[in-house]
Design a protein around this motif. Structure first.
Motif, PDB file in Angstrom:
ATOM      1  N   PRO A   1       0.816  -1.208   0.000  1.00 32.10           N
ATOM      2  CA  PRO A   1       0.000   0.000   0.000  1.00 32.10           C
ATOM      3  C   PRO A   1       0.853   1.263   0.000  1.00 32.10           C
ATOM      4  N   THR A   2       0.204   2.383  -0.277  1.00 30.76           N
ATOM      5  CA  THR A   2       0.870   3.673  -0.299  1.00 30.76           C
ATOM      6  C   THR A   2       0.150   4.633   0.627  1.00 30.76           C
ATOM      7  N   ALA A   3       0.894   5.253   1.525  1.00 29.52           N
ATOM      8  CA  ALA A   3       0.319   6.255   2.419  1.00 29.52           C
ATOM      9  C   ALA A   3       0.343   7.615   1.723  1.00 29.52           C
ATOM     10  N   MET A   4      -0.805   8.256   1.643  1.00 26.23           N
ATOM     11  CA  MET A   4      -0.903   9.597   1.069  1.00 26.23           C
ATOM     12  C   MET A   4      -1.150  10.564   2.226  1.00 26.23           C
ATOM     13  N   VAL A   5      -0.130  11.351   2.548  1.00 29.02           N
ATOM     14  CA  VAL A   5      -0.158  12.199   3.739  1.00 29.02           C
ATOM     15  C   VAL A   5      -0.393  13.651   3.342  1.00 29.02           C
ATOM     16  N   PHE A   6      -1.575  14.168   3.670  1.00 30.33           N
ATOM     17  CA  PHE A   6      -1.900  15.562   3.410  1.00 30.33           C
ATOM     18  C   PHE A   6      -1.312  16.435   4.514  1.00 30.33           C
ATOM     19  N   MET A   7      -0.450  17.367   4.140  1.00 33.64           N
ATOM     20  CA  MET A   7       0.168  18.269   5.108  1.00 33.64           C
ATOM     21  C   MET A   7      -0.461  19.660   4.999  1.00 33.64           C
ATOM     22  N   ASN A   8      -0.787  20.225   6.158  1.00 29.94           N
ATOM     23  CA  ASN A   8      -1.375  21.563   6.167  1.00 29.94           C
ATOM     24  C   ASN A   8      -1.118  22.212   7.519  1.00 29.94           C
ATOM     25  N   MET A   9      -1.452  23.478   7.618  1.00 27.40           N
ATOM     26  CA  MET A   9      -1.288  24.207   8.865  1.00 27.40           C
ATOM     27  C   MET A   9      -2.226  23.672   9.937  1.00 27.40           C
ATOM     28  N   GLY A  10      -3.453  23.362   9.543  1.00 19.63           N
ATOM     29  CA  GLY A  10      -4.443  22.893  10.499  1.00 19.63           C
ATOM     30  C   GLY A  10      -5.122  24.028  11.221  1.00 19.63           C
ATOM     31  N   GLY A  11      -6.059  23.665  12.066  1.00 21.92           N
ATOM     32  CA  GLY A  11      -6.789  24.646  12.854  1.00 21.92           C
ATOM     33  C   GLY A  11      -7.498  23.937  13.989  1.00 21.92           C
ATOM     34  N   PRO A  12      -7.782  24.654  15.077  1.00 20.50           N
ATOM     35  CA  PRO A  12      -8.456  24.033  16.216  1.00 20.50           C
ATOM     36  C   PRO A  12      -9.881  23.618  15.864  1.00 20.50           C
TER      37      PRO A  12
ATOM     38  N   THR B   1     -13.083  25.327  20.335  1.00 18.49           N
ATOM     39  CA  THR B   1     -12.486  26.504  20.976  1.00 18.49           C
ATOM     40  C   THR B   1     -11.529  26.106  22.098  1.00 18.49           C
ATOM     41  N   ASP B   2     -11.701  24.929  22.673  1.00 14.69           N
ATOM     42  CA  ASP B   2     -10.788  24.479  23.729  1.00 14.69           C
ATOM     43  C   ASP B   2      -9.373  24.243  23.201  1.00 14.69           C
ATOM     44  N   GLU B   3      -9.233  24.049  21.895  1.00 18.45           N
ATOM     45  CA  GLU B   3      -7.927  23.759  21.309  1.00 18.45           C
ATOM     46  C   GLU B   3      -7.182  25.010  20.843  1.00 18.45           C
ATOM     47  N   VAL B   4      -7.813  26.177  20.970  1.00 20.20           N
ATOM     48  CA  VAL B   4      -7.236  27.402  20.421  1.00 20.20           C
ATOM     49  C   VAL B   4      -5.910  27.756  21.082  1.00 20.20           C
ATOM     50  N   GLY B   5      -5.841  27.649  22.404  1.00 21.18           N
ATOM     51  CA  GLY B   5      -4.623  28.015  23.118  1.00 21.18           C
ATOM     52  C   GLY B   5      -3.422  27.220  22.659  1.00 21.18           C
ATOM     53  N   ASN B   6      -3.560  25.903  22.572  1.00 16.84           N
ATOM     54  CA  ASN B   6      -2.454  25.060  22.131  1.00 16.84           C
ATOM     55  C   ASN B   6      -2.086  25.333  20.677  1.00 16.84           C
ATOM     56  N   PHE B   7      -3.100  25.570  19.858  1.00 17.51           N
ATOM     57  CA  PHE B   7      -2.869  25.887  18.453  1.00 17.51           C
ATOM     58  C   PHE B   7      -2.012  27.145  18.318  1.00 17.51           C
ATOM     59  N   LEU B   8      -2.375  28.200  19.026  1.00 18.74           N
ATOM     60  CA  LEU B   8      -1.624  29.451  18.939  1.00 18.74           C
ATOM     61  C   LEU B   8      -0.221  29.310  19.524  1.00 18.74           C
ATOM     62  N   SER B   9      -0.088  28.534  20.582  1.00 18.78           N
ATOM     63  CA  SER B   9       1.236  28.324  21.181  1.00 18.78           C
ATOM     64  C   SER B   9       2.189  27.698  20.179  1.00 18.78           C
TER      65      SER B   9
ATOM     66  N   TYR C   1     -13.334  31.941  16.513  1.00 20.17           N
ATOM     67  CA  TYR C   1     -13.725  30.569  16.177  1.00 20.17           C
ATOM     68  C   TYR C   1     -15.158  30.276  16.627  1.00 20.17           C
ATOM     69  N   ALA C   2     -15.560  30.861  17.741  1.00 19.84           N
ATOM     70  CA  ALA C   2     -16.950  30.705  18.179  1.00 19.84           C
ATOM     71  C   ALA C   2     -17.904  31.303  17.141  1.00 19.84           C
ATOM     72  N   ASP C   3     -17.492  32.413  16.540  1.00 22.30           N
ATOM     73  CA  ASP C   3     -18.341  33.092  15.560  1.00 22.30           C
ATOM     74  C   ASP C   3     -18.468  32.335  14.244  1.00 22.30           C
ATOM     75  N   ILE C   4     -17.556  31.404  13.971  1.00 23.60           N
ATOM     76  CA  ILE C   4     -17.673  30.628  12.721  1.00 23.60           C
ATOM     77  C   ILE C   4     -18.175  29.207  12.994  1.00 23.60           C
ATOM     78  N   GLY C   5     -18.735  28.988  14.174  1.00 24.65           N
ATOM     79  CA  GLY C   5     -19.349  27.697  14.459  1.00 24.65           C
ATOM     80  C   GLY C   5     -18.667  26.881  15.530  1.00 24.65           C
ATOM     81  N   GLY C   6     -17.660  27.450  16.197  1.00 18.43           N
ATOM     82  CA  GLY C   6     -17.039  26.750  17.310  1.00 18.43           C
ATOM     83  C   GLY C   6     -15.743  26.046  16.993  1.00 18.43           C
ATOM     84  N   GLY C   7     -15.237  26.202  15.774  1.00 16.61           N
ATOM     85  CA  GLY C   7     -13.977  25.560  15.422  1.00 16.61           C
ATOM     86  C   GLY C   7     -13.721  25.635  13.937  1.00 16.61           C
ATOM     87  N   SER C   8     -12.520  25.228  13.551  1.00 14.76           N
ATOM     88  CA  SER C   8     -12.147  25.253  12.139  1.00 14.76           C
ATOM     89  C   SER C   8     -12.646  24.000  11.425  1.00 14.76           C
TER      90      SER C   8
END
Length: 431
Positions: free
Chosen positions: A50-61, A64-72, A106-113
């Protein structure tokens, strides 16, 4: 080994010594005694999978509980936001101060990315197509590796090992950047992180607990590192622009100004030779060509952070100035993003467009849809990946060329590894 050396040369099963990429003298001495385990195979019709296809991106929380770690993590990355020798002090300080504000956004766009949802969907759908078009490398298994949010690169790598890749079983993985235009701050940073965890988990010099067989049967990586003018990307953008233009009266449709908006870069990054501005411009030109240059257009930049100089003109300033001059019919196109996230859903939709309406735009400033689940885009991803898998190439020729003023040792080592240039006699290629 040249960067054009076919990937298959790295994954032959016999003789065993041709598969070896020793990173230390000890392993060079032992390699003749090592029996390489054949690559993992889960489909009898597949000779290379098999072949692993790994999508790399910046990501997002995702919440909202994940925002602090994301920004850090984000402000700790000097590749993305260079803060100089005080990075370890200023990064945490800035992230803590910005966390309450960003939580509200993030709360204003639905609570997360939604970026994880779209990334996983795009990867899964692409792999379904690849299983049909490229049976020799099937099954194609989708993975997502985010730089600053879950699933982090180290989580993805651990999952690869858990799923039967590496640890003496070999197997192939493709690091597929979801930043179509290359920047050291985005793709470069993600590849540096991937290289770091590859070294920690699969290099005998960093992980002495590895057995000889595990070290020799490591994952074989190749990279899709940029694709700014790929037809699938260009056609998907053009389709979404054309759909949005249809919402304007016919008599003004060809007079609507297209504002292509991309995430900005600090000028310190631009001035050391980062290729991102040129590659974004290439995407814009290709899309305009596909549209027949029917509309006037400009390229602008968004998401500047801090007081230092960034690449401009800023998207918010451009919209404001045009509306104040009487040009109210504008379509904003997120040209460097492959799915919705906070820069589209909040910064453009709720800040830029809201301000335009307050200035009298009367709802005539609009945004083209992001690529998200576009069938045209997903087919384009599959076409690009299919060609890469069949080409046998490790990466693009551009991948081995460093920024002229780059002094980042981590970047040097990462490029050497992914371009197959990590042998002493090949160092000259990495400029």
């Amino acid at each position: 080994m040249s960067v054009q050396t076919p990937f298959r040369a790295l994954s032959r099963r016999a003789p065993a010594v041709q598969c070896l990429h020793p990173r230390s003298q000890r392993w060079q001495h032992q390699r003749s005694m090592v029996t390489v385990v054949p690559p993992v195979t889960q489909d009898s019709t597949s000779s290379k999978g098999p072949t692993a296809m790994v999508f790399m991106n910046m990501g997002g929380p995702s919440t909202t509980d994940e925002v602090g770690n994301f920004l850090s993590r984000l402000f700790a990355d000097g590749d993305l936001i260079p803060l100089g020798p005080l990075q370890s002090y200023l990064g945490p300080l800035i992230s803590r101060r910005r966390t309450p504000k960003i939580i509200k956004q993030y709360a204003d766009i639905g609570g997360g990315s939604p970026i994880r949802k779209w990334s996983e969907y795009q990867a899964e759908e692409m792999c379904k197509i690849l299983d049909k078009t490229n049976p020799e490398t099937a099954p194609h298994k989708p993975y997502v590796a985010f730089r600053y949010a879950d699933p982090l690169t180290e989580e993805m790598y651990a999952k690869l090992l858990e799923d039967g890749f590496g640890k003496g079983k070999g197997g192939r993985a493709v690091a597929f950047t979801q930043y179509p235009q290359y920047s050291c701050s985005t793709t470069g940073s993600s590849l540096n992180e991937l290289w770091k965890w590859r070294q920690r988990m699969e290099s005998p010099s960093r992980n002495p607990s590895l057995t000889p067989a595990e070290a020799e049967g490591s994952i074989q990586w190749s990279v899709i590192d940029r694709w700014p003018t790929h037809p699938g990307l260009v056609n998907a953008f053009a389709e979404n622009i054309e759909a949005k233009l249809q919402t304007y009266p016919e008599e003004v449709r060809d007079k609507v100004v297209l504002l292509y908006s991309a995430h900005s870069l600090p000028m310190s990054v631009v001035n050391r030779g980062d290729p991102y501005p040129a590659e974004v411009a290439a995407t814009v030109w290709a899309v305009q060509q596909r549209l027949g240059f029917r509309n006037p257009y400009r390229l602008c930049w968004q998401s500047q952070v801090g007081p230092s100089a960034w690449l401009g003109a800023q998207t918010s300033d451009t919209v404001k100035n045009l509306v104040q001059k009487g040009q109210k019919d504008l379509v904003l196109v997120p040209i460097a993003f492959t799915s919705d996230h906070i820069e589209t859903l909040f910064e453009i939709d709720q800040e830029v467009i809201h301000e335009a309406n307050e200035l009298g735009a009367e709802g005539r400033v609009r945004r083209a849809e992001s690529l998200n689940g576009s069938p045209t885009f997903i087919k384009g991803l599959a076409d690009l990946a299919s060609a890469h898998l069949k080409s046998g190439e490790l990466c693009s020729k551009q991948m081995g060329l460093r920024c002229p003023a780059c002094k980042n040792e981590k970047c040097l080592q990462s490029k050497k590894f992914f371009s197959g240039q990590d042998k002493p006699d090949n160092e000259a290629f990495i400029m």
